[in-house]
Scaffold this motif. Structure first.
Motif, short mmCIF file in Angstrom:
data_model
loop_
_atom_site.label_atom_id
_atom_site.label_comp_id
_atom_site.label_asym_id
_atom_site.label_seq_id
_atom_site.Cartn_x
_atom_site.Cartn_y
_atom_site.Cartn_z
N ALA A 179 -42.29 53.11 -9.72
CA ALA A 179 -41.05 53.59 -9.10
C ALA A 179 -41.23 54.99 -8.54
N GLY A 180 -41.95 55.85 -9.25
CA GLY A 180 -42.22 57.19 -8.74
C GLY A 180 -43.00 57.15 -7.43
N GLN A 181 -43.99 56.26 -7.34
CA GLN A 181 -44.74 56.12 -6.09
C GLN A 181 -43.85 55.58 -4.97
N ALA A 182 -42.97 54.64 -5.32
CA ALA A 182 -42.07 54.08 -4.31
C ALA A 182 -41.10 55.12 -3.80
N VAL A 183 -40.58 55.96 -4.69
CA VAL A 183 -39.66 57.01 -4.27
C VAL A 183 -40.34 57.95 -3.28
N ALA A 184 -41.57 58.35 -3.57
CA ALA A 184 -42.29 59.24 -2.66
C ALA A 184 -42.42 58.62 -1.27
N ARG A 185 -42.69 57.32 -1.21
CA ARG A 185 -42.81 56.64 0.08
C ARG A 185 -41.48 56.59 0.81
N CYS A 186 -40.40 56.29 0.07
CA CYS A 186 -39.08 56.22 0.70
C CYS A 186 -38.64 57.59 1.23
N VAL A 187 -38.85 58.62 0.44
CA VAL A 187 -38.47 59.97 0.87
C VAL A 187 -39.25 60.38 2.11
N ALA A 188 -40.54 60.08 2.14
CA ALA A 188 -41.36 60.42 3.30
C ALA A 188 -40.89 59.70 4.55
N ALA A 189 -40.33 58.50 4.40
CA ALA A 189 -39.85 57.71 5.54
C ALA A 189 -38.41 58.06 5.91
N GLY A 190 -37.76 58.92 5.14
CA GLY A 190 -36.36 59.27 5.42
C GLY A 190 -35.38 58.22 4.96
N ALA A 191 -35.76 57.41 3.97
CA ALA A 191 -34.90 56.35 3.47
C ALA A 191 -34.21 56.78 2.17
N GLN A 192 -32.94 56.41 2.04
CA GLN A 192 -32.24 56.61 0.78
C GLN A 192 -32.75 55.59 -0.23
N VAL A 193 -32.91 56.00 -1.48
CA VAL A 193 -33.45 55.09 -2.48
C VAL A 193 -32.62 55.18 -3.75
N LEU A 194 -32.31 54.02 -4.32
CA LEU A 194 -31.58 53.90 -5.58
C LEU A 194 -32.38 53.00 -6.50
N VAL A 195 -32.26 53.22 -7.82
CA VAL A 195 -32.95 52.37 -8.78
C VAL A 195 -31.92 51.52 -9.50
#
Length: 317
Positions: A179-195
């Motif tokens: 999940a931590g790796q996924a968050v980094a990818r989402c933030v870099a792409a400018g995407a909002q992310v929720l768990v």
């Protein structure tokens, strides 16, 4: 037996100026919901098309001539004495000085500030349709870590901008790392992310939380300091989501889906009936894909949520 409620078809327009600001009008004293801000428009009279009605209303209320464009969203809403359908259209072009010909105050509002204005319940989903991503992707089960992250990368590269991280059955330590790796990818792409479901993990990762339906009745208050969404299966769930002040909800399943073979789908009419009783922005989920967006918005959804619809073929506008 009580009499049926009045059905009122209201058309409203999204009018932009040369700076991209959107025009709002304030409801005058003596009207229902006086003092609230709304998108300009009015009732569709018998024999009028929505386009004709909106052009007429904008001339009568604002003194402008307009060319009406594409539909944005159609929001059904129940009020104590009536059933209203708010049919919102883009205004392609207009001319003439816009002024409140009926004594109403007007405001030109930057799009990103629309949510700061107090509005009637039917107008809130319109703001979400203008501001928020039309697609909400829920990640698939985690079987192979590298493949799972690669699938997420492909969806983000294709334009996905709102993601729910969910991988049921994954060992907690593994899920925290992935999940931590996924968050980094989402933030870099400018995407909002929720768990999904885990408020503590959301707080640890600095992201939002997507509450499960079973959590809604048990929480005394909204989790603070984060975006909050909710899964809802019926009217009680939606009431709890609104009580908590969730930012948006996901409602379904709308169509038949292999993940819920034992539950009958809502169908679009069932979805719209739930939509009528809530002011939250709502994504429709269940057997849907990006091609269903127009149909979803005709029934009051701001967009589509899906797993397979995005991660099997993650082409997003």
């Amino acid at each position: 037996m009580g009499s049926a409620k009045r059905l009122i078809h209201v058309v409203a327009g999204v009018i932009r100026d040369v700076r991209g600001r959107v025009l709002l009008a304030r409801r005058t004293e003596g009207r229902d919901l006086a003092g609230l801000w709304e998108f300009p428009g009015g009732k569709c009279e018998p024999g009028e098309t929505p386009e004709q009605a909106l052009a007429r209303e904008l001339h009568e209320e604002l003194g402008i001539e307009s060319r009406i464009g594409a539909p944005l969203i159609r929001v059904p809403q129940q009020y104590p004495d009536k059933t209203l359908v708010l049919d919102v259209r883009e205004v392609e072009a207009w001319h003439g000085p816009a002024r409140g010909r009926e004594g109403q105050a007007l405001a030109w509002v930057p799009v990103e500030k629309l949510a700061l204005y107090d509005m009637p319940p039917a107008d809130r989903p319109v703001v979400a349709a203008l501001l928020d991503p039309p697609f909400y992707a829920v990640t698939p089960p985690l079987q192979d870590e590298a493949a799972w992250l690669a699938t997420l990368d492909a969806a983000l590269a294709a334009g996905l901008r709102r993601v729910q991280l969910r991988a049921p059955g994954t060992e907690p330590a593994t899920w925290r790392r992935v999940a931590g790796q996924a968050v980094a990818r989402c933030v870099a792409a400018g995407a909002q992310v929720l768990v999904n479901g885990d408020i503590d993990l959301a707080r640890e990762l600095g992201i939002g939380v997507h509450l499960r339906a079973a959590q809604l009745a048990t929480l005394p208050a909204r989790p603070d300091g984060m975006a909050v969404a909710a899964s809802c299966h019926g009217a009680d769930d939606l009431r709890h989501a609104e009580r908590l002040g969730c930012d948006f909800a996901v409602v379904g399943h709308v169509a038949a889906t292999p993940s819920h073979p034992d539950r009958a789908p809502l169908g679009w009419d069932g979805f719209a009936r739930l939509r009528e009783h809530a002011s939250l922005p709502i994504y429709a989920i269940g057997g849907l894909a990006r091609e269903d967006l127009v149909l979803a918005r005709e029934h009051g959804a701001q967009g589509i949520a899906a797993i397979r619809g995005f991660f099997d073929a993650p082409v997003v506008r």
